[in-house]
Scaffold this motif. Structure first.
Motif, PDB file in Angstrom:
ATOM      1  N   UNK A  80       2.031   4.270 -13.915  1.00  0.00           N
ATOM      2  CA  UNK A  80       1.851   3.865 -15.325  1.00  0.00           C
ATOM      3  C   UNK A  80       0.615   3.004 -15.740  1.00  0.00           C
ATOM      4  N   UNK A  81       0.194   2.287 -15.286  1.00  0.00           N
ATOM      5  CA  UNK A  81      -0.839   1.290 -15.364  1.00  0.00           C
ATOM      6  C   UNK A  81      -1.846   1.045 -14.288  1.00  0.00           C
ATOM      7  N   UNK A 117       4.991  -0.233 -11.431  1.00  0.00           N
ATOM      8  CA  UNK A 117       3.873  -0.003 -10.385  1.00  0.00           C
ATOM      9  C   UNK A 117       2.587  -0.014 -10.837  1.00  0.00           C
ATOM     10  N   UNK A 118       1.697  -0.454 -10.389  1.00  0.00           N
ATOM     11  CA  UNK A 118       0.229  -0.818 -10.877  1.00  0.00           C
ATOM     12  C   UNK A 118      -0.536  -0.440  -9.842  1.00  0.00           C
ATOM     13  N   UNK A 119      -1.677   0.368 -10.277  1.00  0.00           N
ATOM     14  CA  UNK A 119      -2.866   0.860  -9.260  1.00  0.00           C
ATOM     15  C   UNK A 119      -3.833  -0.379  -9.234  1.00  0.00           C
ATOM     16  N   UNK A 120      -4.235  -0.706  -8.089  1.00  0.00           N
ATOM     17  CA  UNK A 120      -5.405  -1.846  -7.952  1.00  0.00           C
ATOM     18  C   UNK A 120      -6.376  -1.126  -7.002  1.00  0.00           C
ATOM     19  N   UNK A 121      -7.333  -2.191  -6.721  1.00  0.00           N
ATOM     20  CA  UNK A 121      -8.394  -1.826  -5.721  1.00  0.00           C
ATOM     21  C   UNK A 121      -9.143  -0.694  -6.111  1.00  0.00           C
ATOM     22  N   UNK A 122      -9.510  -0.245  -7.397  1.00  0.00           N
ATOM     23  CA  UNK A 122     -10.151   0.894  -7.897  1.00  0.00           C
ATOM     24  C   UNK A 122     -11.544   0.976  -7.042  1.00  0.00           C
ATOM     25  N   UNK A 123     -12.425   0.138  -6.966  1.00  0.00           N
ATOM     26  CA  UNK A 123     -13.653   0.194  -6.185  1.00  0.00           C
ATOM     27  C   UNK A 123     -13.632   0.529  -4.799  1.00  0.00           C
ATOM     28  N   UNK A 124     -12.324   0.507  -4.166  1.00  0.00           N
ATOM     29  CA  UNK A 124     -12.324   0.871  -2.817  1.00  0.00           C
ATOM     30  C   UNK A 124     -11.996   2.399  -2.502  1.00  0.00           C
ATOM     31  N   UNK A 125     -12.179   2.903  -1.283  1.00  0.00           N
ATOM     32  CA  UNK A 125     -12.012   4.302  -1.124  1.00  0.00           C
ATOM     33  C   UNK A 125     -10.657   4.950  -1.366  1.00  0.00           C
ATOM     34  N   UNK A 126      -9.722   3.890  -1.128  1.00  0.00           N
ATOM     35  CA  UNK A 126      -8.431   4.292  -1.296  1.00  0.00           C
ATOM     36  C   UNK A 126      -7.504   3.000  -1.954  1.00  0.00           C
ATOM     37  N   UNK A 127      -7.666   3.399  -3.465  1.00  0.00           N
ATOM     38  CA  UNK A 127      -6.974   2.382  -4.428  1.00  0.00           C
ATOM     39  C   UNK A 127      -5.479   2.438  -4.041  1.00  0.00           C
ATOM     40  N   UNK A 128      -4.689   1.451  -4.234  1.00  0.00           N
ATOM     41  CA  UNK A 128      -3.367   1.240  -3.585  1.00  0.00           C
ATOM     42  C   UNK A 128      -2.477   0.904  -4.824  1.00  0.00           C
ATOM     43  N   UNK A 129      -1.159   0.913  -4.858  1.00  0.00           N
ATOM     44  CA  UNK A 129      -0.252   0.685  -5.620  1.00  0.00           C
ATOM     45  C   UNK A 129       0.476  -0.744  -5.300  1.00  0.00           C
TER      46      UNK A 129
END
Ligand SMILES: N[C@@H](CCC[C@H](N)C(=O)O)C(=O)O
Length: 327
Positions: A80-81, A117-129
């Motif tokens: 969601x976020x 649940x939140x998505x983070x690490x956007x600048x990495x090749x694989x963002x994670x939740x």
């Protein structure tokens, strides 16, 4: 949301001072203006970092990638976020433990069901939740997953010796003596990825070099941080966070001070740093504990609790809302 006048919330976790841009209910600013907005807001407020809390959808992810080209393919999981962190120089960092803890408190205030649940690490090749939530005592928590080895793109592979699955001893650092500050000819620390790359330096290993007064310790940490982040960056091409562990026990609190990359100075606390300190402490002491209290400089008598359980590490801390600012 116009570029001229932005409403922000100010949050702090043990003195890590964060400006929040809430784009859950309002549209987010255009991607291209985010670096300038972060620079301006952080320069005028003196806060450490700008956190963007944003709805996550394929459209928002596409808008991010259209400007920054972070990924070959959009992340497949869309919670969601998402929580993003921008630094005073306008750059976007990987992740922010304190930003995620504060986001949990802010989501609670907005009536969003928790845990979320939140998505983070956007600048990495694989963002994670990650999963975030709050408890009845007003504390927030973050289930951050397992610690990982820092990838070669973020730290020179030649200077490392593996300690365990996620920890490397990183040696060969010599900032040079600066005024009255002295450094060993080959300082070493422990490198681990807890959402952010961290170099954990154990003061107990460098007793002869660590100054005695808190003020001088701050200058020593600052000199080391500036050397590794603002020098020629041969060891850490994108900089590194440094956590200087001063002592303590897992039961009473392991004390540390942190220098943050991107911010390029000491901050009161760092959430991913607390995870790194707890992980390094546990691995190096070979203790079978499943809980470590971690006490940053800005925490007074309180501090973080790091626990191990199913799915890895869990960070718990107390965010405080400090007020609203307009930038
Ligand atoms: N304060 C944050 C981590 C911030 C990241 C850092 N500035 C960087 O660029 O690595 C935290 O609480 O985790």
């Amino acid at each position: 949301m116009s570029e001229e006048c932005i409403e922000l919330e100010r949050w702090s976790v043990y003195g890590n001072d964060l400006l929040f841009l809430d784009a859950l209910t309002e549209p987010a600013p255009a991607e291209a203006i985010l670096p300038g907005l972060a620079k301006r807001a952080l320069a005028s407020s003196g806060s450490d970092s700008l956190i963007l809390l944003q709805t996550c959808s394929r459209a928002t992810l596409q808008a991010v990638n259209d400007v920054w080209s972070y990924w070959d393919k959009l992340p497949s999981a869309v919670p969601d976020a998402m929580v993003r962190i921008f630094e005073p120089d306008g750059s976007e960092s990987l992740s922010c433990g304190n930003g995620l803890l504060s986001a949990a408190s802010l989501l609670l205030e907005r009536g969003v069901p928790l845990p979320a649940h939140v998505l983070t690490g956007l600048p990495s090749p694989c963002p994670w939740i990650v999963e975030v939530g709050t408890d009845r005592a007003g504390r927030a928590w973050l289930r951050s997953g397992t610690a990982r080895r820092v990838p070669p793109s973020l730290a020179d592979p030649a200077s490392r010796t593996p300690v365990c699955s996620a920890l490397d001893r990183f040696s060969g650092i010599f900032p040079g003596d600066i005024d009255d500050l002295r450094f060993p000819a080959e300082l070493a620390g422990y490198l681990v990825l807890t959402g952010e790359p961290h170099l954990v330096v154990m003061a107990s290993e460098w007793k002869d070099w660590i100054p005695e007064t808190p003020t001088a310790v701050g200058r020593w940490l600052d000199a080391l941080g500036r050397h590794l982040n603002l020098g020629d960056r041969v060891f850490f091409p994108k900089g590194v966070n440094i956590d200087l562990v001063l002592g303590g026990t897992p039961e009473d609190g392991v004390r540390y001070r942190c220098f943050e990359r991107g911010v390029n100075r000491e901050t009161g606390a760092c959430g991913t740093g607390a995870l790194a300190v707890a992980y390094a402490w546990k691995e190096l002491s070979c203790e079978e504990c499943d809980m470590v209290r971690v006490q940053p400089q800005g925490a007074g008598n309180g501090g973080y609790i790091v626990r191990w359980g199913d799915g890895g590490m869990r960070l718990c801390g107390t965010p405080r809302f400090l007020g609203r600012v307009t930038s």
